[in-house]
Design an enzyme around this catalytic site. Structure first.
Site, mmCIF file in Angstrom:
data_model
loop_
_atom_site.group_PDB
_atom_site.id
_atom_site.type_symbol
_atom_site.label_atom_id
_atom_site.label_comp_id
_atom_site.label_asym_id
_atom_site.label_seq_id
_atom_site.Cartn_x
_atom_site.Cartn_y
_atom_site.Cartn_z
ATOM 1 N N GLU A 193 0.859 -1.059 0.105
ATOM 2 C CA GLU A 193 0.099 -0.059 0.167
ATOM 3 C C GLU A 193 0.910 1.241 0.018
ATOM 4 O OE1 GLU A 193 -3.034 -0.456 -0.391
ATOM 5 O OE2 GLU A 193 -2.914 -2.446 -0.114
HETATM 6 C C1 LIG Z 1 2.813 -8.627 1.515
HETATM 7 C C2 LIG Z 1 2.777 -7.861 0.271
HETATM 8 C C3 LIG Z 1 1.274 -8.012 -0.204
HETATM 9 C C4 LIG Z 1 0.936 -7.334 -1.578
HETATM 10 N N1 LIG Z 1 -0.310 -7.347 -2.182
HETATM 11 C C5 LIG Z 1 -0.650 -6.728 -3.228
HETATM 12 C C6 LIG Z 1 -1.632 -7.035 -3.950
HETATM 13 O O1 LIG Z 1 -2.605 -7.655 -3.240
HETATM 14 N N2 LIG Z 1 -1.957 -6.422 -4.984
HETATM 15 C C7 LIG Z 1 -1.086 -5.498 -5.577
HETATM 16 O O2 LIG Z 1 -1.562 -4.986 -6.620
HETATM 17 N N3 LIG Z 1 0.154 -5.640 -4.895
HETATM 18 C C8 LIG Z 1 0.361 -5.927 -3.831
HETATM 19 N N4 LIG Z 1 1.685 -5.855 -3.173
HETATM 20 C C9 LIG Z 1 2.644 -5.061 -3.935
HETATM 21 C C10 LIG Z 1 2.964 -3.632 -3.265
HETATM 22 O O3 LIG Z 1 1.768 -2.756 -3.554
HETATM 23 C C11 LIG Z 1 4.229 -3.125 -3.804
HETATM 24 O O4 LIG Z 1 5.287 -4.253 -3.515
HETATM 25 C C12 LIG Z 1 4.604 -1.965 -3.472
HETATM 26 O O5 LIG Z 1 3.647 -0.866 -4.134
HETATM 27 C C13 LIG Z 1 5.832 -1.440 -3.805
HETATM 28 O O6 LIG Z 1 6.314 -1.581 -5.178
HETATM 29 P P1 LIG Z 1 7.593 -2.397 -5.500
HETATM 30 O O7 LIG Z 1 7.682 -3.692 -4.835
HETATM 31 O O8 LIG Z 1 7.849 -2.525 -6.957
HETATM 32 O O9 LIG Z 1 8.609 -1.287 -5.018
HETATM 33 P P2 LIG Z 1 9.382 -0.138 -5.824
HETATM 34 O O10 LIG Z 1 8.275 0.695 -6.391
HETATM 35 O O11 LIG Z 1 10.321 -0.842 -6.712
HETATM 36 O O12 LIG Z 1 10.251 0.758 -4.609
HETATM 37 C C14 LIG Z 1 11.258 -0.018 -3.932
HETATM 38 C C15 LIG Z 1 12.084 1.020 -3.061
HETATM 39 O O13 LIG Z 1 12.414 2.079 -3.530
HETATM 40 C C16 LIG Z 1 11.849 3.319 -2.979
HETATM 41 N N5 LIG Z 1 11.156 4.254 -3.612
HETATM 42 C C17 LIG Z 1 10.312 3.951 -4.601
HETATM 43 N N6 LIG Z 1 9.707 5.097 -5.177
HETATM 44 C C18 LIG Z 1 10.310 6.364 -4.316
HETATM 45 C C19 LIG Z 1 10.020 7.575 -4.049
HETATM 46 N N7 LIG Z 1 9.329 8.156 -5.141
HETATM 47 N N8 LIG Z 1 10.748 8.353 -3.207
HETATM 48 C C20 LIG Z 1 11.747 7.503 -2.661
HETATM 49 N N9 LIG Z 1 11.793 6.176 -2.473
HETATM 50 C C21 LIG Z 1 11.252 5.493 -3.236
HETATM 51 C C22 LIG Z 1 11.465 2.779 -1.314
HETATM 52 O O14 LIG Z 1 12.273 2.843 -0.424
HETATM 53 C C23 LIG Z 1 10.790 1.390 -1.977
HETATM 54 O O15 LIG Z 1 10.797 0.580 -1.003
HETATM 55 C C24 LIG Z 1 1.842 -6.491 -2.153
HETATM 56 C C25 LIG Z 1 3.323 -6.513 -1.602
HETATM 57 C C26 LIG Z 1 3.582 -7.114 -0.440
HETATM 58 C C27 LIG Z 1 5.025 -7.001 0.071
#
Ligand SMILES: Cc1cc2nc3c(=O)[nH]c(=O)nc-3n(C[C@H](O)[C@H](O)[C@H](O)COP(=O)(O)OP(=O)(O)OC[C@H]3O[C@@H](n4cnc5c(N)ncnc54)[C@H](O)[C@@H]3O)c2cc1C
Length: 388
Positions: A369
């Site tokens: 989220e």
């Molecule tokens: C347990 C779990 C359940 C989930 N369930 C769902 C689901 O049901 N449906 C669904 O659609 N998704 C789901 N997700 C996905 C989740 O919403 C994403 O993992 C989350 O939005 C982060 O995206 P990413 O993993 O691609 O990280 P990225 O977008 O690659 O980001 C990686 C890191 O980069 C940094 N970062 C990124 N952007 C910025 C910025 N603008 N400024 C500063 N730092 C930044 C942050 O530290 C971040 O943690 C789930 C994730 C988990 C862990």
């Protein structure tokens, strides 16, 4: 100005607290053992059935669902009290129906979708999932590449989704796809309802996450969806998706307050009993400060969450408050739980106490989220006026 919950909302909170104490907390040792054995975080089917029956009997189903389909239509102020109490336990039980997808459906369904999806969902007969994240677009969902192309009366969807909770079990998934590559978040993202077993909706793998949680990777390969399963309006999926995310974020802030309060209660109970170097831990300044800081920050997070819920019920724009409470409450609880684990020493490192499960849950919550850093970035660019 009144910082207390209304009498009827406090009574509901107390009722949920008793449900947690009498029904969920006794299942914690079983839940922890199951997870430690590598069988994942979950409930045995007979326990799930019993909890469903008991919570229904107590009138705890459909709390924020519309009254005309059997819900209680309660405001966010009532729900934050409920979620805080549920946050106190690691037993993985959600009162049906889960609020975020409920809110999204309520904001978008037409008559046919209401009968086929929303009503059974409110009755707790159907489980849902939401597919937003992709391998190349997580924190920035507007960067998604999954496309939906019209073909006669149908839509044909192609792309990849990842980290999708419950995707293999859900009766239907609300799936977000691009219907206009240029417009993207500004009129180019549409929501679709995809039933379990729809050809082309392929679950590629179950991904084990920390703490015994699971998510799934999905491939959409010429997945054909009937036209009437477009949710809401073509191109207007981003706003209801944000409404859904906002609902979960407020819920997560309330869970965090509940988890942190439980960890603080455990510290307060344990510290006077444990003697090291001839003195109880409760007389050490390190522990006293952890307890003092925890109580202060829990108080702040609870009031911030109440404030946000109250403004939400007034119909005010709470996007910034939601970013504040999601980031602040989750990080606060993560720190409090970590201090509680440290206070318990080696016992805090076991899979017999709930603390490590709370830590794992909060660790995941710092990512999903919207990661903490994305919420802070969102706040910063809004306050600094650098949002493009
Ligand atoms: C347990 C779990 C359940 C989930 N369930 C769902 C689901 O049901 N449906 C669904 O659609 N998704 C789901 N997700 C996905 C989740 O919403 C994403 O993992 C989350 O939005 C982060 O995206 P990413 O993993 O691609 O990280 P990225 O977008 O690659 O980001 C990686 C890191 O980069 C940094 N970062 C990124 N952007 C910025 C910025 N603008 N400024 C500063 N730092 C930044 C942050 O530290 C971040 O943690 C789930 C994730 C988990 C862990």
């Amino acid at each position: 100005m009144d910082f207390e919950l209304a009498e009827e909302h406090r009574m509901l909170k107390d009722l949920v607290a008793r449900f947690v104490r009498d029904e969920l907390t006794p299942l914690e040792s079983k839940t922890l053992a199951r997870e430690a054995e590598g069988r994942g975080l979950g409930l045995e089917p007979e326990d799930h059935r019993r909890l469903d029956a008991r919570s229904k009997e107590l009138g705890l189903w459909g709390l924020d669902a519309p009254e005309d389909i059997g819900g209680s239509d309660l405001p966010a102020m009532a729900m934050v009290g409920v979620e805080e109490e549920l946050g106190r336990t690691i037993t993985p039980y959600t009162l049906p129906p889960d609020s975020p997808n409920l809110r999204m459906l309520m904001a978008t369904v037409n008559e046919r979708q209401r009968a086929f999806y929303l009503e059974p969902y409110v009755r707790g007969e159907r489980v849902s999932a939401i597919g937003i994240s992709e391998p190349g677009a997580g924190g920035d969902p507007a960067g998604m590449t999954t496309t939906a192309v019209r073909d006669g009366d149908d839509w044909v969807i192609n792309g990849r989704k990842i980290w999708i909770s419950r995707a293999a079990d859900a009766d239907f998934t609300i799936l977000m796809a691009l219907t206009d590559r240029e417009k993207r978040a500004r009129g180019g993202i549409t929501a679709f309802l995809i039933d379990k077993g729809t050809p082309g909706f392929n679950v590629l793998r179950r991904i084990p996450m920390i703490g015994g949680a699971y998510t799934y990777e999905i491939a959409l390969e010429d997945c054909r969806v009937e036209g009437w399963k477009l949710l809401g309006t073509e191109g207007a999926g981003f706003a209801p998706m944000q409404l859904r995310l906002g609902t979960r974020r407020v819920q997560m802030a309330a869970w965090s307050v509940g988890m942190a309060q439980r960890a603080l209660d455990m510290m307060v109970e344990y510290a006077p009993q444990r003697v090291t170097f001839g003195v109880p831990l409760s007389e050490r300044q390190a522990i006293q400060w952890w307890v003092a800081d925890a109580a202060t920050k829990i108080h702040a997070a609870r009031l911030m969450t109440y404030d946000c819920a109250w403004k939400l019920d007034q119909g005010r724009d709470v996007r910034l408050e939601i970013s504040m409470i999601k980031a602040f409450a989750v990080e606060m609880a993560y720190e409090v739980v970590d201090h509680a684990m440290q206070t318990f020493g080696a016992m805090g490192m076991t899979r017999e106490l709930p603390l490590q499960q709370m830590a794992a849950k909060l660790r995941l919550m710092r990512i999903y989220e919207g990661p903490t850093e994305v919420h802070k970035w969102n706040l910063g660019r809004n306050l600094l006026g650098t949002r493009r």
